[in-house]
Design an enzyme around this catalytic site. Structure first.
Site, PDB file in Angstrom:
ATOM      1  N   TRP A  36     126.663   7.155 -46.847  1.00 47.54           N
ATOM      2  CA  TRP A  36     126.781   5.573 -46.689  1.00 47.54           C
ATOM      3  C   TRP A  36     125.197   5.115 -46.730  1.00 47.54           C
ATOM      4  O   TRP A  36     124.292   5.764 -46.402  1.00 47.54           O
ATOM      5  CB  TRP A  36     127.092   5.278 -45.189  1.00 47.54           C
ATOM      6  CG  TRP A  36     127.286   3.760 -44.790  1.00 47.54           C
ATOM      7  CD1 TRP A  36     128.223   3.171 -45.256  1.00 47.54           C
ATOM      8  CD2 TRP A  36     126.206   3.017 -44.044  1.00 47.54           C
ATOM      9  NE1 TRP A  36     128.178   1.687 -44.549  1.00 47.54           N
ATOM     10  CE2 TRP A  36     126.917   1.810 -44.120  1.00 47.54           C
ATOM     11  CE3 TRP A  36     125.153   3.328 -43.619  1.00 47.54           C
ATOM     12  CZ2 TRP A  36     126.307   0.671 -43.464  1.00 47.54           C
ATOM     13  CZ3 TRP A  36     124.482   2.196 -43.096  1.00 47.54           C
ATOM     14  CH2 TRP A  36     125.071   0.958 -42.816  1.00 47.54           C
ATOM     15  N   HIS A 112     130.051  -1.084 -42.665  1.00 45.43           N
ATOM     16  CA  HIS A 112     130.270  -1.628 -44.030  1.00 45.43           C
ATOM     17  C   HIS A 112     129.371  -2.547 -44.414  1.00 45.43           C
ATOM     18  O   HIS A 112     128.803  -3.425 -43.703  1.00 45.43           O
ATOM     19  CB  HIS A 112     131.787  -2.300 -43.798  1.00 45.43           C
ATOM     20  CG  HIS A 112     132.250  -2.491 -45.163  1.00 45.43           C
ATOM     21  ND1 HIS A 112     132.500  -1.882 -46.236  1.00 45.43           N
ATOM     22  CD2 HIS A 112     132.763  -4.069 -45.676  1.00 45.43           C
ATOM     23  CE1 HIS A 112     132.883  -2.584 -47.282  1.00 45.43           C
ATOM     24  NE2 HIS A 112     133.294  -4.028 -46.843  1.00 45.43           N
ATOM     25  N   TRP A 113     129.199  -2.516 -45.862  1.00 50.39           N
ATOM     26  CA  TRP A 113     128.455  -3.536 -46.653  1.00 50.39           C
ATOM     27  C   TRP A 113     129.195  -4.514 -47.366  1.00 50.39           C
ATOM     28  O   TRP A 113     130.162  -3.958 -47.982  1.00 50.39           O
ATOM     29  CB  TRP A 113     127.402  -3.045 -47.339  1.00 50.39           C
ATOM     30  CG  TRP A 113     126.298  -2.240 -46.721  1.00 50.39           C
ATOM     31  CD1 TRP A 113     126.249  -0.775 -46.480  1.00 50.39           C
ATOM     32  CD2 TRP A 113     124.915  -2.860 -46.287  1.00 50.39           C
ATOM     33  NE1 TRP A 113     125.005  -0.727 -45.927  1.00 50.39           N
ATOM     34  CE2 TRP A 113     124.284  -1.749 -45.663  1.00 50.39           C
ATOM     35  CE3 TRP A 113     124.632  -4.237 -46.084  1.00 50.39           C
ATOM     36  CZ2 TRP A 113     123.009  -1.654 -44.948  1.00 50.39           C
ATOM     37  CZ3 TRP A 113     123.382  -4.359 -45.220  1.00 50.39           C
ATOM     38  CH2 TRP A 113     122.827  -3.285 -44.844  1.00 50.39           C
ATOM     39  N   ASP A 129     133.693  -8.575 -51.257  1.00 50.20           N
ATOM     40  CA  ASP A 129     133.965  -7.283 -50.425  1.00 50.20           C
ATOM     41  C   ASP A 129     134.668  -6.158 -51.028  1.00 50.20           C
ATOM     42  O   ASP A 129     135.849  -6.406 -51.589  1.00 50.20           O
ATOM     43  CB  ASP A 129     134.563  -7.851 -49.232  1.00 50.20           C
ATOM     44  CG  ASP A 129     134.476  -6.660 -47.909  1.00 50.20           C
ATOM     45  OD1 ASP A 129     134.347  -5.624 -48.211  1.00 50.20           O
ATOM     46  OD2 ASP A 129     134.412  -7.194 -46.873  1.00 50.20           O
ATOM     47  N   CYS A 173     130.233   1.682 -50.135  1.00 51.22           N
ATOM     48  CA  CYS A 173     130.029  -0.107 -49.880  1.00 51.22           C
ATOM     49  C   CYS A 173     128.794  -0.574 -50.445  1.00 51.22           C
ATOM     50  O   CYS A 173     128.543  -1.359 -51.099  1.00 51.22           O
ATOM     51  CB  CYS A 173     130.642  -0.330 -48.632  1.00 51.22           C
ATOM     52  SG  CYS A 173     129.846   0.454 -47.231  1.00 51.22           S
TER      53      CYS A 173
END
Length: 222
Positions: A36, A112-113, A129, A173
């Site tokens: 991540w 989350h991005w 998204d 993400c």
């Protein structure tokens, strides 16, 4: 994607000082394999796009550092305008803001991005998204405090884009946000229709390696 050879840099070693971003060995290592991404890597790429890749159109775009976006999410509209005043967002046609779902304003984190874009010609926010609508509440909250910073008099519309490529793992993400930002910059600036269909899992894996190599290259020449 096969892992890149382990970074030769120490965890706390500065690999690259790039405008307002410092990349340490521990940050660079996040690009090596299935990790991540943190705000330093995303912030670096935002600065690279704005000040190198799209330097000729800098007067029209702003790619806001994730740290600044996070700060705006934790304050009211007046404070958000004060935080971002040096960015002159009211003069930009397109403003790109990485959104994180971290609810703890005291420390970095989140899971989350996603990407929120303000499109001045349409006076609209568009939310991209790669994990369904996971970050929709955070994106709406951000849009709600950015009006003064963007210098808008009429409340902008808000749209959740449905035609967004979806990630197939729990760690890419941030890479999707970086890929979306790069493609959308070109498409908006050239007045082309939005098309993110090139952003496949393979595309993202190649981009991860390219960003790693880019950081090493910039270290060598700067």
């Amino acid at each position: 994607m096969s892992a890149i050879t382990k970074s030769p840099f120490y965890e706390n070693e500065v690999v690259l000082s790039f405008f307002d971003t410092l990349i340490y060995g521990r940050d660079l290592e996040l690009l090596n394999g299935n990790h991540w991404l943190n705000d330093q890597i995303i912030g670096f790429y935002n600065e690279y796009l704005e000040k190198f890749a799209y330097a000729d159109q800098r007067t029209d775009i702003a790619l806001v550092h994730p740290d600044v976006v996070f700060a705006c999410l934790s304050v009211d509209a007046t404070s958000a305008a004060e935080i971002t005043k040096d960015l002159k967002l009211s003069e930009k046609k397109y403003v790109f803001m990485p959104v994180n779902n971290n609810s703890n304003v005291q420390e970095a984190g989140g899971t989350h991005w996603s990407l929120l874009v303000y499109h001045r010609p349409e006076n609209s926010f568009f939310h991209f998204d790669s994990w369904s609508e996971n970050n929709l509440p955070n994106a709406r909250d951000l849009a709600g405090v950015m009006g003064a910073a963007l210098g808008v008099s009429d409340k902008p519309a808000f749209a959740q884009r449905r035609d967004v490529p979806q990630q197939h793992n729990g760690f890419d993400c941030g890479m999707y946000v970086m890929c979306f930002s790069e493609l959308l910059c070109g498409q908006y600036l050239e007045d082309r229709a939005v098309d993110l269909s090139d952003v496949t899992a393979e595309f993202v894996a190649r981009k991860r390696r390219k960003v790693y190599d880019l950081i090493i290259h910039l270290r060598e020449i700067m």
